[in-house]
Motif scaffolding. Structure first.
Motif, PDB file in Angstrom:
ATOM      1  N   ARG A  12      26.318   0.733   2.842  1.00 22.42           N
ATOM      2  CA  ARG A  12      25.391   1.718   3.401  1.00 22.42           C
ATOM      3  C   ARG A  12      24.173   1.063   4.046  1.00 22.42           C
ATOM      4  NH1 ARG A  12      26.410   3.945  -1.663  1.00 22.42           N
ATOM      5  NH2 ARG A  12      24.309   3.428  -2.409  1.00 22.42           N
ATOM      6  N   ASN A  13      24.028  -0.241   3.853  1.00 24.48           N
ATOM      7  CA  ASN A  13      22.831  -0.928   4.339  1.00 24.48           C
ATOM      8  C   ASN A  13      23.177  -2.191   5.120  1.00 24.48           C
ATOM      9  OD1 ASN A  13      20.411   0.557   2.938  1.00 24.48           O
ATOM     10  ND2 ASN A  13      21.956   0.306   1.329  1.00 24.48           N
ATOM     11  N   LYS A  14      24.255  -2.138   5.877  1.00 29.46           N
ATOM     12  CA  LYS A  14      24.713  -3.320   6.609  1.00 29.46           C
ATOM     13  C   LYS A  14      23.668  -3.831   7.603  1.00 29.46           C
ATOM     14  CE  LYS A  14      29.688  -2.512   6.257  1.00 29.46           C
ATOM     15  NZ  LYS A  14      30.946  -2.201   6.983  1.00 29.46           N
ATOM     16  N   ASP A  15      23.005  -2.921   8.312  1.00 32.40           N
ATOM     17  CA  ASP A  15      22.023  -3.351   9.307  1.00 32.40           C
ATOM     18  C   ASP A  15      20.832  -4.035   8.643  1.00 32.40           C
ATOM     19  OD1 ASP A  15      20.769  -3.327  12.054  1.00 32.40           O
ATOM     20  OD2 ASP A  15      19.293  -2.122  10.967  1.00 32.40           O
ATOM     21  N   LEU A  16      20.348  -3.458   7.547  1.00 32.84           N
ATOM     22  CA  LEU A  16      19.220  -4.070   6.852  1.00 32.84           C
ATOM     23  C   LEU A  16      19.585  -5.434   6.292  1.00 32.84           C
ATOM     24  CD1 LEU A  16      17.647  -1.036   4.914  1.00 32.84           C
ATOM     25  CD2 LEU A  16      16.784  -2.152   6.982  1.00 32.84           C
ATOM     26  N   MET A  17      20.782  -5.556   5.728  1.00 35.90           N
ATOM     27  CA  MET A  17      21.191  -6.845   5.177  1.00 35.90           C
ATOM     28  C   MET A  17      21.392  -7.878   6.281  1.00 35.90           C
ATOM     29  SD  MET A  17      20.962  -6.775   1.973  1.00 35.90           S
ATOM     30  CE  MET A  17      21.488  -8.494   1.900  1.00 35.90           C
ATOM     31  N   GLU A  18      21.865  -7.456   7.427  1.00 33.83           N
ATOM     32  CA  GLU A  18      21.996  -8.385   8.554  1.00 33.83           C
ATOM     33  C   GLU A  18      20.617  -8.925   8.939  1.00 33.83           C
ATOM     34  OE1 GLU A  18      23.920 -10.705  11.305  1.00 33.83           O
ATOM     35  OE2 GLU A  18      24.833  -9.438   9.767  1.00 33.83           O
ATOM     36  N   GLN A  19      19.625  -8.038   8.976  1.00 29.56           N
ATOM     37  CA  GLN A  19      18.264  -8.490   9.253  1.00 29.56           C
ATOM     38  C   GLN A  19      17.776  -9.452   8.163  1.00 29.56           C
ATOM     39  OE1 GLN A  19      15.229  -5.640  10.502  1.00 29.56           O
ATOM     40  NE2 GLN A  19      16.819  -4.085  10.656  1.00 29.56           N
ATOM     41  N   ALA A  20      18.125  -9.161   6.910  1.00 27.38           N
ATOM     42  CA  ALA A  20      17.688 -10.006   5.792  1.00 27.38           C
ATOM     43  C   ALA A  20      18.277 -11.408   5.890  1.00 27.38           C
ATOM     44  CB  ALA A  20      18.089  -9.361   4.464  1.00 27.38           C
ATOM     45  N   TRP A  21      19.584 -11.499   6.199  1.00 31.35           N
ATOM     46  CA  TRP A  21      20.211 -12.823   6.330  1.00 31.35           C
ATOM     47  C   TRP A  21      19.512 -13.628   7.426  1.00 31.35           C
ATOM     48  CZ3 TRP A  21      22.245 -12.255   2.017  1.00 31.35           C
ATOM     49  CH2 TRP A  21      23.240 -11.349   1.691  1.00 31.35           C
ATOM     50  N   ARG A  22      19.182 -12.978   8.525  1.00 26.46           N
ATOM     51  CA  ARG A  22      18.563 -13.683   9.655  1.00 26.46           C
ATOM     52  C   ARG A  22      17.105 -14.036   9.351  1.00 26.46           C
ATOM     53  NH1 ARG A  22      21.865 -13.965  13.867  1.00 26.46           N
ATOM     54  NH2 ARG A  22      23.726 -12.636  13.839  1.00 26.46           N
ATOM     55  N   LEU A  23      16.412 -13.186   8.613  1.00 21.46           N
ATOM     56  CA  LEU A  23      15.045 -13.525   8.213  1.00 21.46           C
ATOM     57  C   LEU A  23      15.057 -14.733   7.288  1.00 21.46           C
ATOM     58  CD1 LEU A  23      12.005 -12.919   8.124  1.00 21.46           C
ATOM     59  CD2 LEU A  23      12.455 -11.343   6.218  1.00 21.46           C
ATOM     60  N   ARG A  24      15.998 -14.767   6.362  1.00 24.00           N
ATOM     61  CA  ARG A  24      16.122 -15.911   5.467  1.00 24.00           C
ATOM     62  C   ARG A  24      16.373 -17.192   6.256  1.00 24.00           C
ATOM     63  NH1 ARG A  24      19.920 -14.272   0.358  1.00 24.00           N
ATOM     64  NH2 ARG A  24      20.682 -16.363   0.861  1.00 24.00           N
ATOM     65  N   HIS A  25      17.238 -17.138   7.258  1.00 20.90           N
ATOM     66  CA  HIS A  25      17.531 -18.319   8.073  1.00 20.90           C
ATOM     67  C   HIS A  25      16.265 -18.774   8.812  1.00 20.90           C
ATOM     68  CE1 HIS A  25      19.266 -20.884  11.212  1.00 20.90           C
ATOM     69  NE2 HIS A  25      20.331 -20.980  10.440  1.00 20.90           N
ATOM     70  N   LYS A  26      15.546 -17.822   9.357  1.00 20.10           N
ATOM     71  CA  LYS A  26      14.331 -18.167  10.111  1.00 20.10           C
ATOM     72  C   LYS A  26      13.304 -18.846   9.207  1.00 20.10           C
ATOM     73  CE  LYS A  26      11.073 -16.229  13.465  1.00 20.10           C
ATOM     74  NZ  LYS A  26       9.861 -16.887  12.943  1.00 20.10           N
ATOM     75  N   ILE A  27      13.120 -18.294   8.001  1.00 19.74           N
ATOM     76  CA  ILE A  27      12.099 -18.830   7.100  1.00 19.74           C
ATOM     77  C   ILE A  27      12.531 -20.171   6.512  1.00 19.74           C
ATOM     78  CG2 ILE A  27      10.916 -18.482   4.899  1.00 19.74           C
ATOM     79  CD1 ILE A  27      10.940 -15.453   5.521  1.00 19.74           C
ATOM     80  N   PHE A  28      13.713 -20.202   5.910  1.00 22.02           N
ATOM     81  CA  PHE A  28      14.088 -21.363   5.103  1.00 22.02           C
ATOM     82  C   PHE A  28      14.731 -22.492   5.910  1.00 22.02           C
ATOM     83  CE2 PHE A  28      14.167 -17.677   2.174  1.00 22.02           C
ATOM     84  CZ  PHE A  28      13.084 -18.055   1.398  1.00 22.02           C
ATOM     85  N   VAL A  29      15.414 -22.151   7.003  1.00 27.91           N
ATOM     86  CA  VAL A  29      16.042 -23.192   7.817  1.00 27.91           C
ATOM     87  C   VAL A  29      15.131 -23.608   8.968  1.00 27.91           C
ATOM     88  CG1 VAL A  29      18.021 -23.800   9.264  1.00 27.91           C
ATOM     89  CG2 VAL A  29      18.354 -22.425   7.195  1.00 27.91           C
ATOM     90  N   GLU A  30      14.738 -22.634   9.794  1.00 33.02           N
ATOM     91  CA  GLU A  30      13.986 -22.964  10.995  1.00 33.02           C
ATOM     92  C   GLU A  30      12.543 -23.373  10.693  1.00 33.02           C
ATOM     93  OE1 GLU A  30      14.406 -19.814  13.869  1.00 33.02           O
ATOM     94  OE2 GLU A  30      16.518 -19.515  13.342  1.00 33.02           O
ATOM     95  N   GLU A  31      11.905 -22.696   9.743  1.00 32.44           N
ATOM     96  CA  GLU A  31      10.497 -22.991   9.458  1.00 32.44           C
ATOM     97  C   GLU A  31      10.318 -24.044   8.364  1.00 32.44           C
ATOM     98  OE1 GLU A  31       8.960 -18.460  10.563  1.00 32.44           O
ATOM     99  OE2 GLU A  31       8.478 -19.332   8.619  1.00 32.44           O
ATOM    100  N   MET A  32      11.111 -23.948   7.299  1.00 30.04           N
ATOM    101  CA  MET A  32      10.932 -24.860   6.179  1.00 30.04           C
ATOM    102  C   MET A  32      11.831 -26.087   6.257  1.00 30.04           C
ATOM    103  SD  MET A  32      10.372 -22.110   3.068  1.00 30.04           S
ATOM    104  CE  MET A  32       9.963 -23.406   1.895  1.00 30.04           C
ATOM    105  N   GLY A  33      12.786 -26.068   7.192  1.00 32.60           N
ATOM    106  CA  GLY A  33      13.590 -27.249   7.439  1.00 32.60           C
ATOM    107  C   GLY A  33      14.688 -27.532   6.439  1.00 32.60           C
ATOM    108  N   TRP A  34      15.205 -26.500   5.781  1.00 36.24           N
ATOM    109  CA  TRP A  34      16.307 -26.698   4.836  1.00 36.24           C
ATOM    110  C   TRP A  34      17.621 -26.831   5.627  1.00 36.24           C
ATOM    111  CZ3 TRP A  34      15.417 -22.697   0.277  1.00 36.24           C
ATOM    112  CH2 TRP A  34      14.164 -22.947  -0.278  1.00 36.24           C
ATOM    113  N   SER A  35      17.792 -27.953   6.258  1.00 40.06           N
ATOM    114  CA  SER A  35      18.917 -28.142   7.180  1.00 40.06           C
ATOM    115  C   SER A  35      20.272 -28.074   6.488  1.00 40.06           C
ATOM    116  CB  SER A  35      18.778 -29.479   7.910  1.00 40.06           C
ATOM    117  OG  SER A  35      18.697 -30.554   6.990  1.00 40.06           O
ATOM    118  N   ALA A  36      20.317 -28.383   5.207  1.00 40.26           N
ATOM    119  CA  ALA A  36      21.595 -28.388   4.485  1.00 40.26           C
ATOM    120  C   ALA A  36      22.221 -27.001   4.401  1.00 40.26           C
ATOM    121  CB  ALA A  36      21.398 -28.956   3.083  1.00 40.26           C
TER     122      ALA A  36
END
Length: 210
Positions: A12-36
């Motif tokens: 019931r919340n596919k769109d919100l979870m899609e946004q959540a996955w992408r926010l996590r990527h932006k914060i932890f991969v792109e900004e914090m550099g968790w390349s692994a």
């Protein structure tokens, strides 16, 4: 508003979870550099995003502006499986304690200064408000040492599980943090409101659990 999403609510919340996955990527991969944990699809998802995970999404005008995740400690979780070196005792294992991880807010709502970010404060309030009726009494988390004092000021009984260690150039400490109704009252005081931070759907679920 904090939307609490469990495995039963995913469809019931596919769109919100899609946004959540992408926010996590932006914060932890792109900004914090968790390349692994980088993925080509720009969605940050790991082994713990399974049927046991509880996702807390801060939503404003249908946009996810903050996120964190709760995991049961009665089965393997991030601290116990990947960061046990942060503990000088056995990592907590209890049906009444969860792990709080993947904590982040969008750059559009970040604030500077010593005051706790309002979005992060709402998410933390949601953990207590949603968790108490379910018998939760605390959380473990890996966090910057500077957060310890903030938790105590919020009447959350935070105790280090070991000495701080440098991880990705940040001093991190594992914490076992207990909360109760006094914590909820202090969180509401800090927010300046006793109104629920939970979405209507999550509020109903919280009432049914009590």
């Amino acid at each position: 508003m904090i939307q609490v999403i469990t495995a039963a609510d995913m469809d019931r919340n596919k769109d919100l979870m899609e946004q959540a996955w992408r926010l996590r990527h932006k914060i932890f991969v792109e900004e914090m550099g968790w390349s692994a944990i980088a993925r080509d699809d720009k969605r940050e998802i790991d082994e713990f995003d399974d049927e046991h995970a509880v996702h807390l999404l801060a939503v404003e005008d249908d946009q996810v502006i903050g996120y964190s995740r709760l995991l049961p400690t009665s089965r393997p979780y991030v601290l116990s499986k990947h960061l046990p070196q942060l503990c000088e005792v056995d990592p907590p294992c209890s049906p009444h304690i969860v792990e709080w991880s993947r904590i982040g807010v969008a750059d559009t709502v970040r604030t500077s200064g010593r005051r706790l970010n309002p979005t992060a404060l709402a998410i933390l309030t949601a953990i207590v408000e949603w968790g108490l009726p379910r018998g939760l009494r605390g959380f473990v988390s890996e966090m910057p040492t500077s957060w310890l004092l903030r938790l105590l000021q919020l009447h959350i009984h935070a105790l280090p599980l070991g000495l701080p260690q440098m991880i990705d150039d940040v001093e991190i400490v594992a914490v076992n943090a207990g909360f109760d109704t006094r914590s909820l009252r202090q969180l509401q005081k800090m927010r300046g409101s006793v109104e629920s931070v939970l979405s209507p759907e999550s509020r109903i679920a919280a009432r049914l659990a009590s």
